[in-house]
Design a protein around this motif. Structure first.
Motif, PDB file in Angstrom:
ATOM      1  N   TYR A 185       0.823  -1.205   0.000  1.00 20.35           N
ATOM      2  CA  TYR A 185       0.000   0.000   0.000  1.00 20.35           C
ATOM      3  C   TYR A 185       0.860   1.259   0.000  1.00 20.35           C
ATOM      4  CZ  TYR A 185      -3.601  -3.369   0.962  1.00 20.35           C
ATOM      5  OH  TYR A 185      -4.443  -4.456   0.865  1.00 20.35           O
TER       6      TYR A 185
ATOM      7  N   TYR B  63       1.386   2.834  -2.600  1.00 19.84           N
ATOM      8  CA  TYR B  63       0.385   3.599  -3.347  1.00 19.84           C
ATOM      9  C   TYR B  63      -0.982   3.044  -2.961  1.00 19.84           C
ATOM     10  CZ  TYR B  63       4.274   4.826  -6.493  1.00 19.84           C
ATOM     11  OH  TYR B  63       5.456   5.265  -7.006  1.00 19.84           O
ATOM     12  N   PRO B  64      -2.017   3.868  -2.950  1.00 20.45           N
ATOM     13  CA  PRO B  64      -3.368   3.293  -2.850  1.00 20.45           C
ATOM     14  C   PRO B  64      -3.662   2.444  -4.084  1.00 20.45           C
ATOM     15  CG  PRO B  64      -3.351   5.675  -2.466  1.00 20.45           C
ATOM     16  CD  PRO B  64      -2.020   5.328  -3.019  1.00 20.45           C
ATOM     17  N   SER B  65      -4.855   1.925  -4.204  1.00 16.23           N
ATOM     18  CA  SER B  65      -5.116   0.852  -5.175  1.00 16.23           C
ATOM     19  C   SER B  65      -5.658   1.281  -6.533  1.00 16.23           C
ATOM     20  CB  SER B  65      -6.074  -0.173  -4.551  1.00 16.23           C
ATOM     21  OG  SER B  65      -5.473  -0.804  -3.454  1.00 16.23           O
TER      22      SER B  65
ATOM     23  N   ASP C 207      -6.241  -1.244  -9.541  1.00 17.06           N
ATOM     24  CA  ASP C 207      -7.600  -1.459 -10.070  1.00 17.06           C
ATOM     25  C   ASP C 207      -7.663  -1.199 -11.568  1.00 17.06           C
ATOM     26  OD1 ASP C 207      -8.297  -1.980  -7.473  1.00 17.06           O
ATOM     27  OD2 ASP C 207      -9.276  -0.060  -7.125  1.00 17.06           O
TER      28      ASP C 207
ATOM     29  N   SER D 266      -7.380   7.884  -3.247  1.00 16.58           N
ATOM     30  CA  SER D 266      -7.139   6.473  -3.535  1.00 16.58           C
ATOM     31  C   SER D 266      -6.241   6.279  -4.755  1.00 16.58           C
ATOM     32  CB  SER D 266      -8.464   5.743  -3.749  1.00 16.58           C
ATOM     33  OG  SER D 266      -9.168   6.304  -4.832  1.00 16.58           O
TER      34      SER D 266
ATOM     35  N   TYR E  35      -1.649   9.191  -2.113  1.00 15.92           N
ATOM     36  CA  TYR E  35      -2.021   9.771  -0.819  1.00 15.92           C
ATOM     37  C   TYR E  35      -1.942  11.295  -0.825  1.00 15.92           C
ATOM     38  CZ  TYR E  35      -1.683   4.957   0.796  1.00 15.92           C
ATOM     39  OH  TYR E  35      -1.870   3.596   0.943  1.00 15.92           O
TER      40      TYR E  35
ATOM     41  N   THR F 288      -9.778   1.348  -2.603  1.00 11.65           N
ATOM     42  CA  THR F 288      -8.659   0.734  -1.873  1.00 11.65           C
ATOM     43  C   THR F 288      -9.218  -0.079  -0.701  1.00 11.65           C
ATOM     44  OG1 THR F 288      -7.372   2.701  -2.439  1.00 11.65           O
ATOM     45  CG2 THR F 288      -6.384   1.207  -0.845  1.00 11.65           C
TER      46      THR F 288
ATOM     47  N   ALA G 103      -7.297  -1.355   2.582  1.00 14.04           N
ATOM     48  CA  ALA G 103      -7.018  -0.508   3.740  1.00 14.04           C
ATOM     49  C   ALA G 103      -7.903  -0.874   4.927  1.00 14.04           C
ATOM     50  CB  ALA G 103      -7.216   0.961   3.369  1.00 14.04           C
TER      51      ALA G 103
ATOM     52  N   VAL H  28      -1.002  -0.508   5.806  1.00 15.31           N
ATOM     53  CA  VAL H  28      -1.205   0.787   5.150  1.00 15.31           C
ATOM     54  C   VAL H  28      -0.444   1.884   5.889  1.00 15.31           C
ATOM     55  CG1 VAL H  28      -2.905   2.559   4.585  1.00 15.31           C
ATOM     56  CG2 VAL H  28      -3.439   0.156   4.179  1.00 15.31           C
TER      57      VAL H  28
END
Length: 286
Positions: free
Chosen positions: A72, A74-76, A80, A198, A201, A247, A250, A257
């Motif tokens: 995490y 990076y967020p997702s 995705d 997401s 950050y 995300t 999390a 995270v």
């Protein structure tokens, strides 16, 4: 019988669609140029974040779980988008050892990231059109779309240009909310901020204009304190809902995270080490 000539009232000619929306044509041409040059340069070589996304997708296929478990930094959003780019292949192989190959991965996913990155220019156009007219909107969107900095980022399977694009769309919905008497539209930019958060950050900075919007709306509509608090809480809730939808990991691995956020914070302060004798932080600060 001779009649005196009747003087017709001077009528302003109504502006044609071309005169009204010439900026949109310029922006469409800029989008087309960005996509054309981007697809020409799509097979550019290697970027260090791209192999990471391929690894995360293949781990998900083997585990049978569509989450980037354990990562995490990076967020997702990038994960995705990568999965959606390969949706048919990923779903067909889920739970097996038949993973995605580099030949199946790189050019296809890069193309999707390029297209999504271009959408920010459309957001900038609509955001500026209300404030600066057709000329200002066309100029602002064209500067965005023809930016060299954006062009080379947009081809990467990485969240940087995606965040720029989401920010452009945020500006469009922020403008709608700012100029509307419908107070529920405040939640539009709050949702866009959740999407930005997401993506990377750093997207959390978009909370600042939402606070400004809430203050301005409260003054304009003479809201009592309880209404201000309620709308602020709903805005935060909507932002978090969008973040967790994109995300979801999390929710399941909050300690991971938090640890990854601390790690990335340190990395942005001290750089990523040296490549070819120079530090990426010195020449390419995200």
């Amino acid at each position: 019988e001779i009649r005196a000539p009747q003087h017709r009232r001077h009528q302003r000619s109504r502006p044609t669609l071309l005169r009204q929306y010439w900026g949109a044509i310029v922006v469409a041409a800029s989008v087309a140029w960005m996509l054309l040059t981007g697809f020409i340069g799509l097979n550019f070589g290697v970027h260090w974040d791209e192999g990471l996304q391929l690894t995360l997708v293949n781990q998900s296929i083997r585990r049978g779980v569509l989450l980037p478990l354990g990562f995490y930094q990076y967020p997702s959003m990038a994960f995705d988008l990568t999965v959606l780019s390969l949706a048919g292949k990923v779903y067909a192989r889920l739970g097996s050892n038949h993973v995605i190959t580099p030949a199946e991965f790189y050019l296809r996913v890069r193309g999707v990231f390029l297209v999504v990155s271009s959408l920010g220019g459309i957001g900038v156009y609509f955001a500026l059109r209300r404030w600066s007219g057709e000329l200002g909107a066309a100029f602002g969107a064209t500067v965005y779309l023809l930016s060299w900095e954006l062009a080379y980022h947009a081809r990467w399977i990485a969240p940087d240009a995606i965040l720029a694009s989401v920010t452009g769309l945020f500006l469009a919905v922020f403008t709608v909310a700012w100029n509307s008497d419908l107070t529920w539209k405040i939640y539009l930019p709050a949702g866009a901020a959740g999407v930005a958060l997401s993506t990377k950050y750093q997207g959390a900075v978009l909370v600042v204009p939402i606070v400004v919007l809430l203050i301005a709306s409260a003054r304009r509509n003479h809201w009592p304190t309880r209404i201000i608090v309620r709308k602020a809480l709903f805005s935060v809730l909507w932002t978090l809902i969008l973040f967790f939808v994109i995300t979801p990991g999390a929710l399941f691995q909050p300690r991971t995270v938090a640890a990854d956020i601390r790690k990335m914070n340190k990395q942005y302060h001290t750089s990523q080490g040296e490549f070819f004798g120079s530090r990426p932080y010195d020449v390419h600060s995200h």
